[in-house]
Design a protein around this motif. Structure first.
Motif, PDB file in Angstrom:
ATOM      1  N   UNK A 240       0.820  -1.210   0.000  1.00 58.37           N
ATOM      2  CA  UNK A 240       0.000   0.000   0.000  1.00 58.37           C
ATOM      3  C   UNK A 240       0.852   1.259   0.000  1.00 58.37           C
ATOM      4  N   UNK A 241       1.946   1.255   0.779  1.00 58.64           N
ATOM      5  CA  UNK A 241       2.833   2.419   0.755  1.00 58.64           C
ATOM      6  C   UNK A 241       3.442   2.613  -0.631  1.00 58.64           C
ATOM      7  N   UNK A 242       3.889   1.534  -1.248  1.00 59.60           N
ATOM      8  CA  UNK A 242       4.510   1.625  -2.567  1.00 59.60           C
ATOM      9  C   UNK A 242       3.506   2.054  -3.638  1.00 59.60           C
ATOM     10  N   UNK A 243       2.239   1.675  -3.472  1.00 59.17           N
ATOM     11  CA  UNK A 243       1.203   2.113  -4.410  1.00 59.17           C
ATOM     12  C   UNK A 243       1.025   3.623  -4.345  1.00 59.17           C
ATOM     13  N   UNK A 244       1.039   4.173  -3.129  1.00 54.34           N
ATOM     14  CA  UNK A 244       0.944   5.629  -2.979  1.00 54.34           C
ATOM     15  C   UNK A 244       2.209   6.312  -3.498  1.00 54.34           C
ATOM     16  N   UNK A 245       3.368   5.684  -3.256  1.00 53.36           N
ATOM     17  CA  UNK A 245       4.641   6.319  -3.603  1.00 53.36           C
ATOM     18  C   UNK A 245       4.959   6.226  -5.095  1.00 53.36           C
ATOM     19  N   UNK A 246       4.725   5.055  -5.706  1.00 53.18           N
ATOM     20  CA  UNK A 246       5.128   4.829  -7.097  1.00 53.18           C
ATOM     21  C   UNK A 246       3.980   4.896  -8.095  1.00 53.18           C
ATOM     22  N   UNK A 247       2.747   4.783  -7.599  1.00 52.25           N
ATOM     23  CA  UNK A 247       1.607   4.848  -8.501  1.00 52.25           C
ATOM     24  C   UNK A 247       0.992   3.481  -8.773  1.00 52.25           C
TER      25      UNK A 247
END
Length: 262
Positions: free
Chosen positions: A172-179
């Motif tokens: 979830x963090x990577x989805x917010x950070x990388x798209x």
């Protein structure tokens, strides 16, 4: 109810609506897992499994405990299936991007913590549903044999559930950070890293032991994993809570930067 709370509730309802087809599949699969657990109970009491255990005891002297020892891994994996649906929360991110709602949320009268928090609460809600389904199935499995104590099965599931939450914290963090467009890659990376690390470690260990000890090493490895899941489930769950908190904090920072760029 305050406007912010109403907005968060609305976003959670929106997530559940996005997942309505997946939720239907989840409930059907969970019902199937519970049915398998009930069939295992019936078969263990008066069916083919009971007959196989009696024959095994006559031929080899090993009884119920030995029989279920060899079949414990498939039984565990079956019980874990409902919880595995937690990873499908990623579909909410994809649906938001497809509908253009991801940008709309940034203009809503909600704080960064409320927007991000609603998605994390949706994730936790899905986790609770999955664990509830697994617990019901575990209850029937525990009735099938004294080998499967309900407390022990719950410890295994808490450990697996905690590991899933750690995984989802990263995703979830990577989805917010990388798209969201990199969602498939983000979901695969942790599994690839763990698989390669486990493969290298096991291969290195196998190279150090004689061929005749490979079977005993495999059984020792399974016993070690089982013991860790049973005794350290609380530790995994505490790590999961910490990871979710860090992930939420990081996602809020990303959201704040994104709002600043509007």
């Amino acid at each position: 109810m305050r406007e912010g709370d109403e907005g968060m509730t609305g976003l959670i309802r929106k997530d559940m609506y996005c997942l309505k087809n997946i939720l239907m599949t989840f409930f059907l699969v969970t019902a199937g897992v519970i049915l398998l657990a009930v069939l295992l109970l019936i078969s263990a009491r008066c069916g083919n499994i009971a007959l196989a255990i009696r024959e095994m005891k006559v031929e080899t002297g090993m009884g119920e405990e030995a029989f279920y020892y060899f079949f414990r891994i498939p039984i565990w994996l079956t019980l874990f299936i409902p919880m595995a649906f937690l990873s499908m929360i990623v579909e909410c991110f994809k649906e938001d991007r497809k509908a253009g709602f991801a940008k709309t949320m940034l203009c809503m009268p909600l704080t960064d913590a409320q927007i991000v928090g609603s998605r994390y609460l949706s994730c936790l809600l899905f986790a609770v549903l999955g664990m509830a389904g697994s617990f019901v199935a575990a209850f029937f499995v525990s009735l099938a044999s004294d080998t499967f104590a309900l407390k022990e099965l719950m410890q295994y599931m808490f450990c697996f559930g905690g590991a899933l939450l750690v995984y989802m914290s990263f995703v979830m963090f990577m989805l917010y950070a990388l798209g969201v467009e990199k969602a498939d890659l983000i979901q695969c990376v942790p599994f690839l890293v763990l698989f390669v690390a486990a493969l290298v470690t096991v291969q290195k260990k196998l190279a150090e032991i004689p061929q005749e000890e490979v079977d005993s090493f495999s059984m020792h490895l399974m016993d070690s994993v089982s013991l860790f899941m049973k005794e350290k489930s609380w530790l995994v769950f505490l790590i999961a809570i910490g990871c979710m908190g860090l992930s939420f904090w990081g996602s809020c920072l990303v959201m704040k930067q994104r709002k600043g760029g509007i």
